[in-house]
Scaffold this motif. Structure first.
Motif, PDB file in Angstrom:
ATOM      1  N   GLY A   3      21.181  23.527   6.629  1.00 57.39           N
ATOM      2  CA  GLY A   3      20.502  23.792   7.650  1.00 57.39           C
ATOM      3  C   GLY A   3      21.035  24.201   8.997  1.00 57.39           C
ATOM      4  N   ARG A   4      22.127  23.654   9.373  1.00 55.27           N
ATOM      5  CA  ARG A   4      22.987  24.306  10.212  1.00 55.27           C
ATOM      6  C   ARG A   4      23.157  25.675  10.190  1.00 55.27           C
ATOM      7  NH1 ARG A   4      27.258  20.496  13.347  1.00 55.27           N
ATOM      8  NH2 ARG A   4      27.227  22.600  14.100  1.00 55.27           N
ATOM      9  N   LEU A   5      23.687  26.099   8.845  1.00 56.30           N
ATOM     10  CA  LEU A   5      24.199  27.469   8.835  1.00 56.30           C
ATOM     11  C   LEU A   5      22.882  28.195   8.812  1.00 56.30           C
ATOM     12  CD1 LEU A   5      26.054  29.558   7.591  1.00 56.30           C
ATOM     13  CD2 LEU A   5      25.398  29.075   5.440  1.00 56.30           C
ATOM     14  N   ALA A   6      21.632  28.093   8.344  1.00 52.60           N
ATOM     15  CA  ALA A   6      20.517  28.609   8.749  1.00 52.60           C
ATOM     16  C   ALA A   6      20.156  28.924  10.012  1.00 52.60           C
ATOM     17  CB  ALA A   6      19.381  28.103   7.629  1.00 52.60           C
ATOM     18  N   LEU A   7      20.245  28.085  10.849  1.00 51.10           N
ATOM     19  CA  LEU A   7      19.929  27.904  12.329  1.00 51.10           C
ATOM     20  C   LEU A   7      20.820  28.770  12.947  1.00 51.10           C
ATOM     21  CD1 LEU A   7      19.023  24.352  12.938  1.00 51.10           C
ATOM     22  CD2 LEU A   7      17.333  26.338  13.108  1.00 51.10           C
ATOM     23  N   VAL A  29      15.055  19.229  16.538  1.00 49.06           N
ATOM     24  CA  VAL A  29      14.228  20.363  15.897  1.00 49.06           C
ATOM     25  C   VAL A  29      14.151  21.229  16.736  1.00 49.06           C
ATOM     26  CG1 VAL A  29      12.358  20.765  14.550  1.00 49.06           C
ATOM     27  CG2 VAL A  29      13.268  18.326  14.372  1.00 49.06           C
ATOM     28  N   PRO A  30      14.853  22.591  16.362  1.00 54.27           N
ATOM     29  CA  PRO A  30      14.654  23.605  17.309  1.00 54.27           C
ATOM     30  C   PRO A  30      13.362  24.311  16.785  1.00 54.27           C
ATOM     31  CG  PRO A  30      16.392  24.069  15.809  1.00 54.27           C
ATOM     32  CD  PRO A  30      15.891  22.574  15.736  1.00 54.27           C
ATOM     33  N   PRO A  31      12.701  25.194  17.823  1.00 51.69           N
ATOM     34  CA  PRO A  31      11.602  25.738  17.334  1.00 51.69           C
ATOM     35  C   PRO A  31      11.372  26.830  16.276  1.00 51.69           C
ATOM     36  CG  PRO A  31      11.869  26.084  19.783  1.00 51.69           C
ATOM     37  CD  PRO A  31      13.144  25.470  19.200  1.00 51.69           C
ATOM     38  N   VAL A  32      12.776  27.374  15.792  1.00 48.41           N
ATOM     39  CA  VAL A  32      13.029  28.303  14.796  1.00 48.41           C
ATOM     40  C   VAL A  32      12.921  27.415  13.436  1.00 48.41           C
ATOM     41  CG1 VAL A  32      15.399  28.310  14.860  1.00 48.41           C
ATOM     42  CG2 VAL A  32      14.234  30.184  14.218  1.00 48.41           C
ATOM     43  N   TRP A  33      13.045  26.185  13.418  1.00 51.25           N
ATOM     44  CA  TRP A  33      13.193  25.324  12.299  1.00 51.25           C
ATOM     45  C   TRP A  33      12.046  25.406  11.325  1.00 51.25           C
ATOM     46  CZ3 TRP A  33      16.319  23.417   8.862  1.00 51.25           C
ATOM     47  CH2 TRP A  33      15.983  22.654   7.927  1.00 51.25           C
ATOM     48  N   ALA A  34      10.737  25.629  11.747  1.00 51.93           N
ATOM     49  CA  ALA A  34       9.680  25.847  10.865  1.00 51.93           C
ATOM     50  C   ALA A  34       9.861  27.025   9.871  1.00 51.93           C
ATOM     51  CB  ALA A  34       8.342  25.881  11.694  1.00 51.93           C
ATOM     52  N   GLN A  35      10.597  28.214  10.501  1.00 50.62           N
ATOM     53  CA  GLN A  35      10.717  29.586   9.830  1.00 50.62           C
ATOM     54  C   GLN A  35      11.687  29.307   9.023  1.00 50.62           C
ATOM     55  OE1 GLN A  35      11.658  32.300  12.955  1.00 50.62           O
ATOM     56  NE2 GLN A  35       9.694  31.831  14.054  1.00 50.62           N
ATOM     57  N   VAL A  36      12.787  28.651   9.091  1.00 48.99           N
ATOM     58  CA  VAL A  36      13.993  28.540   8.335  1.00 48.99           C
ATOM     59  C   VAL A  36      13.996  27.409   7.161  1.00 48.99           C
ATOM     60  CG1 VAL A  36      15.723  29.837   9.675  1.00 48.99           C
ATOM     61  CG2 VAL A  36      15.560  27.418   9.749  1.00 48.99           C
ATOM     62  N   ALA A  37      13.190  26.211   7.469  1.00 48.51           N
ATOM     63  CA  ALA A  37      12.990  25.262   6.627  1.00 48.51           C
ATOM     64  C   ALA A  37      12.726  25.532   5.306  1.00 48.51           C
ATOM     65  CB  ALA A  37      12.130  23.997   7.250  1.00 48.51           C
ATOM     66  N   PRO A  38      11.726  26.356   4.856  1.00 45.40           N
ATOM     67  CA  PRO A  38      11.503  26.442   3.714  1.00 45.40           C
ATOM     68  C   PRO A  38      12.726  27.011   2.591  1.00 45.40           C
ATOM     69  CG  PRO A  38       9.545  27.173   4.862  1.00 45.40           C
ATOM     70  CD  PRO A  38      10.880  26.973   5.808  1.00 45.40           C
ATOM     71  N   LEU A  39      13.279  27.843   3.234  1.00 43.61           N
ATOM     72  CA  LEU A  39      14.458  28.676   2.672  1.00 43.61           C
ATOM     73  C   LEU A  39      15.720  27.496   2.486  1.00 43.61           C
ATOM     74  CD1 LEU A  39      15.994  30.886   1.579  1.00 43.61           C
ATOM     75  CD2 LEU A  39      16.722  31.719   3.596  1.00 43.61           C
ATOM     76  N   VAL A  40      15.906  26.635   3.429  1.00 41.38           N
ATOM     77  CA  VAL A  40      16.905  25.669   3.425  1.00 41.38           C
ATOM     78  C   VAL A  40      16.501  24.667   2.395  1.00 41.38           C
ATOM     79  CG1 VAL A  40      17.741  23.433   4.700  1.00 41.38           C
ATOM     80  CG2 VAL A  40      17.534  25.612   5.696  1.00 41.38           C
ATOM     81  N   ARG A  41      15.283  24.498   2.174  1.00 47.00           N
ATOM     82  CA  ARG A  41      14.842  23.336   1.043  1.00 47.00           C
ATOM     83  C   ARG A  41      14.920  23.765  -0.260  1.00 47.00           C
ATOM     84  NH1 ARG A  41      10.211  22.125   5.142  1.00 47.00           N
ATOM     85  NH2 ARG A  41      11.137  20.392   6.125  1.00 47.00           N
ATOM     86  N   SER A  42      14.582  25.254  -0.322  1.00 48.58           N
ATOM     87  CA  SER A  42      14.821  26.145  -1.578  1.00 48.58           C
ATOM     88  C   SER A  42      16.160  25.848  -2.098  1.00 48.58           C
ATOM     89  CB  SER A  42      14.104  27.004  -1.563  1.00 48.58           C
ATOM     90  OG  SER A  42      12.717  27.243  -1.328  1.00 48.58           O
ATOM     91  N   PRO A  69      16.183  18.577  11.042  1.00 47.19           N
ATOM     92  CA  PRO A  69      17.362  18.171  11.968  1.00 47.19           C
ATOM     93  C   PRO A  69      17.258  17.020  12.985  1.00 47.19           C
ATOM     94  CG  PRO A  69      16.987  20.805  11.647  1.00 47.19           C
ATOM     95  CD  PRO A  69      15.688  19.886  11.107  1.00 47.19           C
ATOM     96  N   LYS A  70      18.427  16.435  13.612  1.00 45.80           N
ATOM     97  CA  LYS A  70      17.714  15.534  14.454  1.00 45.80           C
ATOM     98  C   LYS A  70      17.263  16.186  15.640  1.00 45.80           C
ATOM     99  CE  LYS A  70      21.518  12.384  13.076  1.00 45.80           C
ATOM    100  NZ  LYS A  70      22.889  11.750  13.153  1.00 45.80           N
TER     101      LYS A  70
END
Length: 148
Positions: free
Chosen positions: A113-117, A79-92, A76-77
């Motif tokens: 990505g926005r929905l996951a965050l 990057v919040p700290p929680v991105w590392a936790q949700v990124a694998p699911l978003v990419r999948s 994301p433009k």
């Protein structure tokens, strides 16, 4: 080993499995790669303990290098700290959906990505147990009154 009905789960291969390899059309929307995605359908047939045949299907879709790179490198433009936790699911999710929807990878990555965050910030569990949603599977709408 017993299944939930008390029967045995063991099975043996019934016949040779097979694979079908083909191409899924690409470029269905603006910004999508013009390459076609390679698709592979693998099928295996087993014979269960009770003589019934059971078919197992597995789809594999190989994304083109451009789309794969977009998904792999997305952030994301801001990057919040929680991105590392949700990124694998978003990419999948995006990898699995990008060939089946009329949106390009960038749009899907942004929306998913926005929905996951949002879900993470709202405290929604990431891996909830699956629940049936179809009435035939036992789902009951709490607002529905059964008049039988």
């Amino acid at each position: 080993m017993a299944d939930r009905f008390g029967g045995r789960v063991d099975a043996r291969l019934f016949g040779p499995g097979f694979r079908i390899v083909g191409q899924l059309p690409g470029g269905a929307c603006a910004g999508a790669s013009a390459d076609h995605a390679r698709a592979i359908l693998s099928v295996a047939v087993d014979q269960l303990w009770n003589g019934c045949l059971s078919s197992r299907y597995a789809w594999t879709v190989v994304l083109d290098p451009v789309t794969s790179a977009k998904i792999t490198r997305y952030r994301p433009k801001s990057v919040p700290p929680v991105w590392a936790q949700v990124a694998p699911l978003v990419r999948s999710i995006v990898s699995a959906a990008v060939t089946a929807v009329p949106y390009d990878a960038e749009r899907l990555l942004h929306v998913v990505g926005r929905l996951a965050l949002w879900a993470e910030a709202a405290g929604i569990e990431r891996y909830q147990s699956a629940r049936p949603l179809h009435p035939a599977a036992g789902h009951r709408n709490p607002r529905h009154r059964d008049h039988s």
